[in-house]
Design an enzyme around this catalytic site. Sequence first.
Site, PDB file in Angstrom:
ATOM      1  CB  ALA A  39      -2.745  -7.271  30.995  1.00 12.84           C
ATOM      2  CG  HIS A  65     -11.671  -5.725  26.129  1.00 10.70           C
ATOM      3  ND1 HIS A  65     -11.095  -6.196  27.275  1.00 10.70           N
ATOM      4  CD2 HIS A  65     -11.586  -6.734  25.233  1.00 10.70           C
ATOM      5  CE1 HIS A  65     -10.676  -7.431  27.100  1.00 10.70           C
ATOM      6  NE2 HIS A  65     -10.961  -7.784  25.860  1.00 10.70           N
ATOM      7  CD  GLN A 106     -11.912  -0.945  34.428  1.00 12.36           C
ATOM      8  OE1 GLN A 106     -12.034   0.166  34.951  1.00 12.36           O
ATOM      9  NE2 GLN A 106     -12.411  -1.227  33.225  1.00 12.36           N
TER      10      GLN A 106
END
Length: 464
Positions: free
Chosen positions: A419, A364, A385
Amino acid sequence: MRGYGPNAPDPQWPGGAKVAVQFVLNYEEGGENCLLHGDAASEAFLSDIPGAAQWPGQRHWNMESIYEYGARAGFWRLHRLFTGADIPLTIYGVASALARSPEQVQAMKDADWEIASHGLKWVEHKDMPEEEERASIAEAVRLHTEVVGERPRGWYTGRCSANTVRLVAEEGGFDYISDTYDDDLPYWLEVEDRDQLIIPYTLEANDMRFATAPGWVTGDDFGQYLTDAFDALYAEGEAGAPKMMTIGLHCRLVGRPGKIAALKRFIDHIQSFDDVWCPRRVEIAQHWAETHPHSRRERPSQMDRARFVEQFGGIFEHSPWIADRAFDLELGPAHDCAIGVHNALCRMFRVASEEERLGVLTAHPDLAGKLAQAGRLTSESTSEQASAGLDMLTDGERWTFTSLNEDYVAKHGFPFIIAVRDHNKASILEAFKRRINNDRDTEFAEACKQVERIAHFRLQDLFA
């Protein structure tokens, strides 16, 4: 096992009906096992004879006379009841029984009842070879068409085999098949290149329980059950989730005077409501095909390995091995949805080694980090994002994120993962500052949960 899941479709019954109540009369009298029909033994199923068993090589006079009652008396009592109530029936007609009952068949036609097929003979099919059952289905259609004057458009075997539904669908001429008991609404079944409508039947709102244990003892037992079922379904309809209620009847069972009185009371009950639809089954089939036509889509449970990995290999960041392993699970129709695939992928992630899971975490990107600034994120990460405004940071905010990223990775050995769709920029920063102080084990577990949450959102997008 999934069916429609938590969000069943609105059937949009005609007239805005809250529930569709459909009555089926099984006409089996004359199609049962009997030496006179060339069978090896007498009938033993669904009669008033306690503990009845087949008599190999012998006629069972009492059993024959009970079936005869259904044709001689029970049918006509039910015919008077339903024609008097102006409620049309669907007949499940055993073809050989119909051929032996010309007056009853004419009465069915005069009343404009639907005559669906109940197979060639009222016998057990579970051990019947596939080719023999296929031939039996074809002969049932042929004989039914000869006797009735038109081919059947609905089918219900009842005493079926594991092959029955597929074989009937392959026949290709049926608007619906009813050899299932698995839903309160019709649904589509894909059988090779045919989209077959299934209208589930019932064995519980069914007078057959007068002849089985546990079952009905008095007509009121049956009538009260029907009323309770109807009232519950009507309430669901009022709450915006209309359903279908099917009631199964037999001439030799509910056709007895001590049982039919309760059925009459139930009919009076449902006719006291204005928004109840009482169609034939073929009308349900027509309505469903017009209102909810089937549309085929790619299903995870039917994909080959390469396609499954291609489609879901990126759900866990740069970790296609998770999808590759999930493919080997028992994937079925319950996995043909976002939640189903998510469960399969998460199972493989959870049982992976700590080193493998760490590899997923380190795959990630940093939040608002160098990869994001260079435009080198995956499309999923870029969108995620951006959803929290992390692509629109001030210089001061960018410096804060960079500093926190560096401190977090130095302490825990993997990027900070969250998340972002559950948050905004401020709550992400708050979580960042709070979680950086956790010990590594706590944060590793939290990061894994967040990875699963991110996968959930990605799959929701994919299945939208």
